[in-house]
Design an enzyme around this catalytic site. Structure first.
Site, PDB file in Angstrom:
ATOM      1  N   HIS A   1      -2.992  -1.838  -5.582  1.00 44.00           N
ATOM      2  CA  HIS A   1      -3.763  -2.148  -4.382  1.00 44.00           C
ATOM      3  C   HIS A   1      -3.919  -3.669  -4.308  1.00 44.00           C
ATOM      4  CE1 HIS A   1      -4.623   2.074  -4.485  1.00 44.00           C
ATOM      5  NE2 HIS A   1      -5.573   2.028  -3.576  1.00 44.00           N
TER       6      HIS A   1
ATOM      7  N   ASP B   1      -5.080   7.811   2.083  1.00 42.74           N
ATOM      8  CA  ASP B   1      -5.961   7.126   1.133  1.00 42.74           C
ATOM      9  C   ASP B   1      -6.986   8.084   0.517  1.00 42.74           C
ATOM     10  OD1 ASP B   1      -7.023   5.088  -0.370  1.00 42.74           O
ATOM     11  OD2 ASP B   1      -7.786   3.915   1.306  1.00 42.74           O
ATOM     12  N   ASP B   2      -8.177   8.154   1.086  1.00 44.27           N
ATOM     13  CA  ASP B   2      -9.244   9.053   0.626  1.00 44.27           C
ATOM     14  C   ASP B   2      -9.679   9.903   1.822  1.00 44.27           C
ATOM     15  OD1 ASP B   2     -10.023   7.907  -2.219  1.00 44.27           O
ATOM     16  OD2 ASP B   2      -9.785   6.183  -0.882  1.00 44.27           O
TER      17      ASP B   2
ATOM     18  N   HIS C   1      -5.537   9.197  -3.107  1.00 43.05           N
ATOM     19  CA  HIS C   1      -6.377   9.327  -4.293  1.00 43.05           C
ATOM     20  C   HIS C   1      -6.878  10.758  -4.349  1.00 43.05           C
ATOM     21  CE1 HIS C   1      -6.630   4.916  -4.901  1.00 43.05           C
ATOM     22  NE2 HIS C   1      -6.534   4.891  -3.582  1.00 43.05           N
TER      23      HIS C   1
ATOM     24  N   HIS D   1       0.134   7.191  -0.776  1.00 46.66           N
ATOM     25  CA  HIS D   1      -1.149   6.534  -1.078  1.00 46.66           C
ATOM     26  C   HIS D   1      -2.251   7.553  -0.842  1.00 46.66           C
ATOM     27  CE1 HIS D   1      -3.705   2.596  -0.617  1.00 46.66           C
ATOM     28  NE2 HIS D   1      -4.434   3.593  -1.107  1.00 46.66           N
TER      29      HIS D   1
ATOM     30  N   GLU E   1      -6.170  -5.703   0.725  1.00 49.29           N
ATOM     31  CA  GLU E   1      -7.005  -4.845   1.568  1.00 49.29           C
ATOM     32  C   GLU E   1      -8.246  -5.667   1.923  1.00 49.29           C
ATOM     33  OE1 GLU E   1      -9.479  -0.601   1.375  1.00 49.29           O
ATOM     34  OE2 GLU E   1      -8.746  -1.519  -0.466  1.00 49.29           O
TER      35      GLU E   1
END
Length: 343
Positions: A199, A280-281, A21, A19, A202
């Site tokens: 996704h 994630d980011d 990005h 996961h 969340e």
């Protein structure tokens, strides 16, 4: 300060990251460098001013900055440089396999050619496999705040390059954008042989996870932390061993939880779910994979067995061939044993 013994274990174990990005790995320093290279004026005066803006209140407040940052990505070299920078950090964290999300709509809406995006990313992935031995998959995400028709248009643009795309995903703002909005699009992707992830759960409710599974045929749930609001859903996820790609520091930064010590990661593991840790980011949320693991260990007092399980789950949930999964799972057990921990 002395390092906790389990932090050494975290560093030494091979890992998969599922996961991530790629646009979310754009560090402020690179953002400014690419802005200068491409003669783009940013709405921030300095790296420090960008970092000061990372005080997010929810997912949307992050996305506003995320899309502004992505505007500096223009050429194939930009996408290569972005991806290569992440892969170098992945190597440092002993990530041996990564499954990367990219958001073509973020770029094609600005007039960037689809091929420019995928060529730059793929060139870096190929180099990382050759130079570092890091294997990878590339997952094309559709932006859920846009229409399904827009998604179909993106799929049409992607058609000449499907051999270079390993699957599809669904990301962006979850509130008010349920998975069912994209049921026809994901059905078409399935017809084309593209496996799906999504996704869900969340900021959106547990019901969005049901929709992702039943309507989008998602093979993994990205985030999924709100599943514990629905015991029947938890039972299904455990029975079907559907992976959850959990991102603890992201959940903290975006106020999904207000304290990492309150995160339900341990609860997910205890329920028999295939949960794992991801970043994630990472440029925006304060840490790459090892930082997420060490922060979770400290906040939740995770033991060696739980850490080994989280890291093993990353391989189990990956799209690696079975023989590669078997190899890496054995490596996790071997190295854990060498460090004095039974897997």
């Amino acid at each position: 300060m002395n390092e906790h013994p389990l932090e050494q274990l975290i560093r030494k174990l091979p890992k998969a990251e599922l996961h991530l990005h790629i646009e979310g790995s754009l560090e402020p320093e690179m953002m400014f460098a690419l802005a200068e290279r491409n003669e783009i004026v940013l709405p921030y005066a300095s790296v420090e001013e960008v970092r000061a803006a990372y005080n997010f209140t929810d997912l949307q407040s992050f996305l506003d900055l995320y899309y502004a940052g992505a505007s500096v990505l223009v050429t194939e070299q930009d996408f290569y440089d972005l991806t290569w920078a992440y892969l170098r950090r992945a190597q440092a964290d002993h990530i041996v396999h990564t499954e990367i999300f990219f958001d073509p709509q973020t770029h094609t809406a600005r007039g960037i050619d689809f091929l420019t995006v995928i060529e730059g990313i793929r060139r870096a992935l190929a180099q990382a496999e050759k130079q570092f031995g890091i294997t990878s998959k590339l997952i094309m995400c559709f932006l859920r705040h846009l229409s399904e028709e827009d998604g179909f248009a993106t799929l049409a643009e992607a058609m000449p390059y499907l051999s270079r795309i390993d699957g599809v995903g669904l990301d962006s703002g979850e509130r008010g954008n349920p998975p069912e909005k994209f049921a026809r699009l994901f059905a078409r992707c399935a017809e084309l042989g593209l496996p799906a992830v999504a996704h869900a759960g969340e900021e959106g409710p547990a019901d969005y996870i049901w929709q992702a599974l039943d309507l989008l045929k998602s093979r993994r749930i990205d985030h999924g932390v709100r599943c514990t609001e629905d015991p029947a859903l938890v039972a299904r996820l455990a029975k079907e061993q559907i992976p959850l790609t959990v991102c603890p520091l992201s959940n903290l930064k975006l106020c999904v939880v207000d304290d990492l010590a309150k995160h339900n990661l341990r609860e997910l593991l205890a329920a028999g779910l295939v949960a794992m840790v991801n970043s994630d980011d990472p440029a925006y949320f304060g840490g790459y994979l090892n930082t997420n693991l060490t922060a979770s260990r400290a906040a939740l007092n995770l033991g060696a067995g739980e850490l080994i399980q989280l890291i093993s789950n990353s391989f189990v949930a990956s799209w690696l061939p079975e023989h590669d999964k078997t190899f890496w799972l054995a490596e996790v057990r071997r190295i854990a044993a060498e460090e004095g921990y039974a897997a």
